[in-house]
Write an enzyme that holds these catalytic residues in place. Structure first.
Site, PDB file in Angstrom:
ATOM      1  N   ARG A   1     -11.143   6.366 -37.253  1.00 49.73           N
ATOM      2  CA  ARG A   1      -9.956   7.206 -36.852  1.00 49.73           C
ATOM      3  C   ARG A   1      -9.595   7.836 -38.184  1.00 49.73           C
ATOM      4  NH1 ARG A   1      -4.632   5.037 -34.176  1.00 49.73           N
ATOM      5  NH2 ARG A   1      -3.156   7.188 -34.480  1.00 49.73           N
TER       6      ARG A   1
ATOM      7  N   GLU B   1       1.244  -5.056 -39.814  1.00 50.58           N
ATOM      8  CA  GLU B   1       1.505  -4.760 -38.429  1.00 50.58           C
ATOM      9  C   GLU B   1       2.603  -5.863 -37.796  1.00 50.58           C
ATOM     10  OE1 GLU B   1      -0.779  -3.086 -34.249  1.00 50.58           O
ATOM     11  OE2 GLU B   1      -1.815  -4.397 -35.735  1.00 50.58           O
TER      12      GLU B   1
ATOM     13  N   ARG C   1      -0.554 -17.579 -35.348  1.00 48.02           N
ATOM     14  CA  ARG C   1      -1.883 -17.500 -34.888  1.00 48.02           C
ATOM     15  C   ARG C   1      -2.700 -18.524 -35.636  1.00 48.02           C
ATOM     16  NH1 ARG C   1      -3.566 -11.596 -32.900  1.00 48.02           N
ATOM     17  NH2 ARG C   1      -1.953 -11.195 -31.903  1.00 48.02           N
TER      18      ARG C   1
ATOM     19  N   GLY D   1     -13.523  10.434 -42.353  1.00 49.31           N
ATOM     20  CA  GLY D   1     -15.060  10.110 -42.779  1.00 49.31           C
ATOM     21  C   GLY D   1     -15.302   9.363 -43.732  1.00 49.31           C
TER      22      GLY D   1
ATOM     23  N   GLN E   1      -8.641   1.244 -37.181  1.00 53.15           N
ATOM     24  CA  GLN E   1      -8.647   1.603 -35.876  1.00 53.15           C
ATOM     25  C   GLN E   1      -9.603   2.758 -35.701  1.00 53.15           C
ATOM     26  OE1 GLN E   1      -7.076   0.414 -33.596  1.00 53.15           O
ATOM     27  NE2 GLN E   1      -4.660   0.177 -33.814  1.00 53.15           N
TER      28      GLN E   1
ATOM     29  N   LYS F   1     -23.311  -0.050 -40.592  1.00 49.96           N
ATOM     30  CA  LYS F   1     -23.539   0.154 -41.980  1.00 49.96           C
ATOM     31  C   LYS F   1     -23.834  -0.878 -42.781  1.00 49.96           C
ATOM     32  CE  LYS F   1     -22.178   2.808 -45.914  1.00 49.96           C
ATOM     33  NZ  LYS F   1     -21.155   3.724 -46.546  1.00 49.96           N
TER      34      LYS F   1
ATOM     35  N   GLY G   1      -8.870  -7.598 -30.602  1.00 54.15           N
ATOM     36  CA  GLY G   1      -8.967  -8.869 -31.613  1.00 54.15           C
ATOM     37  C   GLY G   1      -9.370  -8.743 -33.143  1.00 54.15           C
TER      38      GLY G   1
END
Length: 324
Positions: free
Chosen positions: A258, A118, A127, A261, A239, A293, A93
């Site tokens: 992903r 996307e 939406r 870092g 992601q 964080k 979500g």
């Protein structure tokens, strides 16, 4: 002008880099008086005191609200010049939460820019309509709206058409393209109050890098620099890698971001969307927003609720108060 001409004639320079440097040269000429100066501390102290004094006279928090009350209290709203990363595994979500935030912010009079890498614009619009009218988004996507639901849909269209939400569905957009689009808005009457990018790993650097990790790092640094340059909060969805699914605990960690870092290093706030082991009730799935964080504030977990049929997130605290 001579610098731009020189860049244009440099055949060893790649086009995206030449374009970026040309834009920077022109922007520097236009805005040379607005940035880059060394500011004496005495001047900065005066500005800081004036800002604190002004904020103390208003009851609401500064910045752009998400509409999720407990999240706003934890973050102090979304602040200008900050990069917020909203990360999760696919299907939990992220886009829905980002759109809920965009809608809630726009309802307070804020101008929101939503970059959807996307989904096409029409799917994003459906939406938003579903969140407002309460109809199943699948009915809107397929056009199977019942006869009794058209009035709800028309009312939703009327309530949304006056909101300042701008949608861009350019696929694989680069930081330079994104910056150019925002700069045009920034210099117009439609200066954005919040920018949302869905999602970061679908962007392309537009410049030559040695590997994908360096490319994603370049993108995250560019978004952070842009938030500071334009004085606008940027929320970037991201992601998580599959390592989170291999552990006994599925709770995400900063190391799960992903491909780079650098995302963790560049972000002012990193938030993870997580589904705890709780069963949905009345169509509302308990979710958890974990602030892992927070450069200028506390971390911790914030409960929220997700109605998947309408792609809408709600504050768990607000819903509990309503039920009681």
């Amino acid at each position: 002008a001579n610098k731009i001409a020189s860049l244009a004639n440099d055949q060893a320079l790649e086009l995206p880099l030449a374009t970026e440097q040309s834009v920077a040269a022109l922007e520097g000429a236009i805005l040379r008086e607005t940035g880059g100066q060394l500011v004496p501390l005495r001047d900065a102290l005066g500005q800081a005191f004036d800002q604190i004094d002004a904020l103390s006279r208003i009851s609401e928090l500064p910045g752009t609200p998400s509409g999720l009350i407990d999240l706003d209290h934890r973050l102090g709203n979304f602040q200008v010049g900050a990069l917020y990363v909203l990360a999760a595994r696919p299907g939990l979500g992220k886009t829905s939460l980002a759109l809920t935030i965009a809608l809630n912010a726009a309802r307070t009079g804020k101008r929101v820019v939503f970059f959807s890498l996307e989904m096409p614009t029409l799917r994003i619009t459906n939406r938003l309509l579903a969140q407002v009218c309460g109809l199943d988004v699948q009915l809107l996507d397929t056009g199977k709206v019942g006869a009794d639901d058209w009035e709800k849909l028309v009312q939703a269209v009327q309530s949304l058409e006056n909101l300042s939400i701008f949608i861009d569905d350019t696929p694989a957009i680069t930081p330079l393209q994104l910056k150019s689009k925002l700069r045009r808005l920034h210099l117009s009457a439609d200066k954005p109050d919040l920018v949302i990018v869905d999602y970061l790993q679908l962007m392309r650097a537009g410049v030559k890098t040695e590997n994908r990790t360096q490319e994603v790092g370049y993108i995250s640094r560019s978004l952070k620099a842009l938030s500071k340059e334009l004085s606008v909060p940027i929320i970037a969805a991201a992601q998580l890698n599959r390592d989170v699914e291999k552990r006994a605990s599925s709770r995400p960690q900063l190391s799960d971001l992903r491909e780079s870092g650098d995302i963790e290093a560049d972000a002012d706030v990193v938030m993870f969307l997580h589904k705890p082991d709780e069963t949905a009730m009345n169509g509302l799935q308990p979710m958890e927003l974990s602030i892992a964080k927070h450069r200028n504030g506390p971390t911790g977990n914030i409960p929220c609720l997700f109605r998947k049929t309408t792609t809408k997130f709600e504050s768990a605290v607000t819903r509990t108060v309503e039920l009681n």
